[in-house]
Design a protein around this motif. Structure first.
Motif, PDB file in Angstrom:
ATOM      1  N   VAL A   1     -39.404  18.550  33.098  1.00  0.00           N
ATOM      2  CA  VAL A   1     -39.617  17.312  32.338  1.00  0.00           C
ATOM      3  C   VAL A   1     -38.625  17.254  31.182  1.00  0.00           C
ATOM      4  O   VAL A   1     -38.110  18.269  30.722  1.00  0.00           O
ATOM      5  N   LEU A   2     -38.369  16.042  30.707  1.00  0.00           N
ATOM      6  CA  LEU A   2     -37.413  15.862  29.622  1.00  0.00           C
ATOM      7  C   LEU A   2     -37.981  16.382  28.311  1.00  0.00           C
ATOM      8  O   LEU A   2     -39.164  16.213  28.016  1.00  0.00           O
ATOM      9  N   ALA A   3     -37.125  17.015  27.535  1.00  0.00           N
ATOM     10  CA  ALA A   3     -37.517  17.535  26.219  1.00  0.00           C
ATOM     11  C   ALA A   3     -36.656  16.854  25.157  1.00  0.00           C
ATOM     12  O   ALA A   3     -35.498  16.507  25.396  1.00  0.00           O
ATOM     13  N   ALA A   4     -37.219  16.682  23.983  1.00  0.00           N
ATOM     14  CA  ALA A   4     -36.508  15.965  22.918  1.00  0.00           C
ATOM     15  C   ALA A   4     -35.350  16.788  22.361  1.00  0.00           C
ATOM     16  O   ALA A   4     -34.336  16.234  21.942  1.00  0.00           O
ATOM     17  N   HIS A   5     -35.472  18.109  22.346  1.00  0.00           N
ATOM     18  CA  HIS A   5     -34.447  18.946  21.719  1.00  0.00           C
ATOM     19  C   HIS A   5     -33.290  19.297  22.664  1.00  0.00           C
ATOM     20  O   HIS A   5     -32.258  19.758  22.217  1.00  0.00           O
ATOM     21  N   ALA A   6     -33.429  19.069  23.963  1.00  0.00           N
ATOM     22  CA  ALA A   6     -32.389  19.425  24.932  1.00  0.00           C
ATOM     23  C   ALA A   6     -31.527  18.204  25.260  1.00  0.00           C
ATOM     24  O   ALA A   6     -31.986  17.068  25.175  1.00  0.00           O
TER      25      ALA A   6
ATOM     26  N   GLN B   1     -29.521  15.392  27.487  1.00  0.00           N
ATOM     27  CA  GLN B   1     -30.030  14.582  28.594  1.00  0.00           C
ATOM     28  C   GLN B   1     -29.157  14.697  29.850  1.00  0.00           C
ATOM     29  O   GLN B   1     -28.919  13.707  30.524  1.00  0.00           O
ATOM     30  N   ASP B   2     -28.693  15.884  30.195  1.00  0.00           N
ATOM     31  CA  ASP B   2     -27.946  16.075  31.436  1.00  0.00           C
ATOM     32  C   ASP B   2     -28.714  17.021  32.357  1.00  0.00           C
ATOM     33  O   ASP B   2     -29.629  17.707  31.940  1.00  0.00           O
ATOM     34  N   LEU B   3     -28.322  17.048  33.626  1.00  0.00           N
ATOM     35  CA  LEU B   3     -29.076  17.786  34.636  1.00  0.00           C
ATOM     36  C   LEU B   3     -28.907  19.294  34.564  1.00  0.00           C
ATOM     37  O   LEU B   3     -29.607  20.020  35.258  1.00  0.00           O
ATOM     38  N   GLN B   4     -28.003  19.788  33.749  1.00  0.00           N
ATOM     39  CA  GLN B   4     -27.800  21.222  33.669  1.00  0.00           C
ATOM     40  C   GLN B   4     -28.918  21.940  32.928  1.00  0.00           C
ATOM     41  O   GLN B   4     -29.042  23.149  33.028  1.00  0.00           O
ATOM     42  N   HIS B   5     -29.732  21.220  32.209  1.00  0.00           N
ATOM     43  CA  HIS B   5     -30.780  21.842  31.401  1.00  0.00           C
ATOM     44  C   HIS B   5     -32.184  21.632  31.969  1.00  0.00           C
ATOM     45  O   HIS B   5     -33.166  21.969  31.327  1.00  0.00           O
ATOM     46  N   TYR B   6     -32.278  21.053  33.162  1.00  0.00           N
ATOM     47  CA  TYR B   6     -33.580  20.741  33.739  1.00  0.00           C
ATOM     48  C   TYR B   6     -33.655  21.202  35.189  1.00  0.00           C
ATOM     49  O   TYR B   6     -32.650  21.294  35.881  1.00  0.00           O
ATOM     50  N   ALA B   7     -34.857  21.462  35.629  1.00  0.00           N
ATOM     51  CA  ALA B   7     -35.109  21.737  37.046  1.00  0.00           C
ATOM     52  C   ALA B   7     -35.393  20.404  37.744  1.00  0.00           C
ATOM     53  O   ALA B   7     -35.832  19.443  37.123  1.00  0.00           O
TER      54      ALA B   7
END
Length: 121
Positions: free
Chosen positions: A58-63, A65-71
């Motif tokens: 899920v999206l996090a406010a501190h990370a 907004q690109d796909l490298q930081h999410y599953a």
């Protein structure tokens, strides 16, 4: 870790196919269940390629907004849905198995052993 996951998927698939080729209905149901578990593991493992491992879906406010930081959340949702559908399918097959065995007196797929049993009686 990929080797262990690939071996687990291979063993589940091989066992499921072997059980599907057995003459009894309960073994066929267990083979279908093992195959569905293998497919779920395969879908779940393929959804992890290209994205970072150990990240949240899920999206996090501190990370950023690109796909490298999410599953990828789609394979997780598909596998969860497949688990629920597979459980319902197994329950339905078991009810049909019990009804068929009660009506025919055998749990063989071709029903040939029920005639042998009736001749003995």
């Amino acid at each position: 870790m990929e080797i262990v996951l690939a071996l687990a998927i291979g063993v589940l698939t091989g066992s499921g196919v072997w059980l599907l080729l057995r003459p009894r209905t309960f073994q066929i149901i267990m083979g279908l269940s093992l195959l569905s578990y293998a497919v779920n593991l395969f879908i779940f493992s393929m959804g992890r390629l290209g994205l970072q491992l150990g990240k949240v879906p899920v999206l996090a406010a501190h990370a950023p907004q690109d796909l490298q930081h999410y599953a990828d959340p789609l394979p997780q949702a598909l596998v969860l849905t497949a688990i629920v559908i597979g459980f319902a399918m197994t329950a339905l097959f078991l009810v049909v198995l019990l009804a068929s065995r009660g009506m025919s007196g055998t749990d063989h797929v071709d029903g040939s052993h029920s005639r042998d049993r009736q001749e003995m009686l």
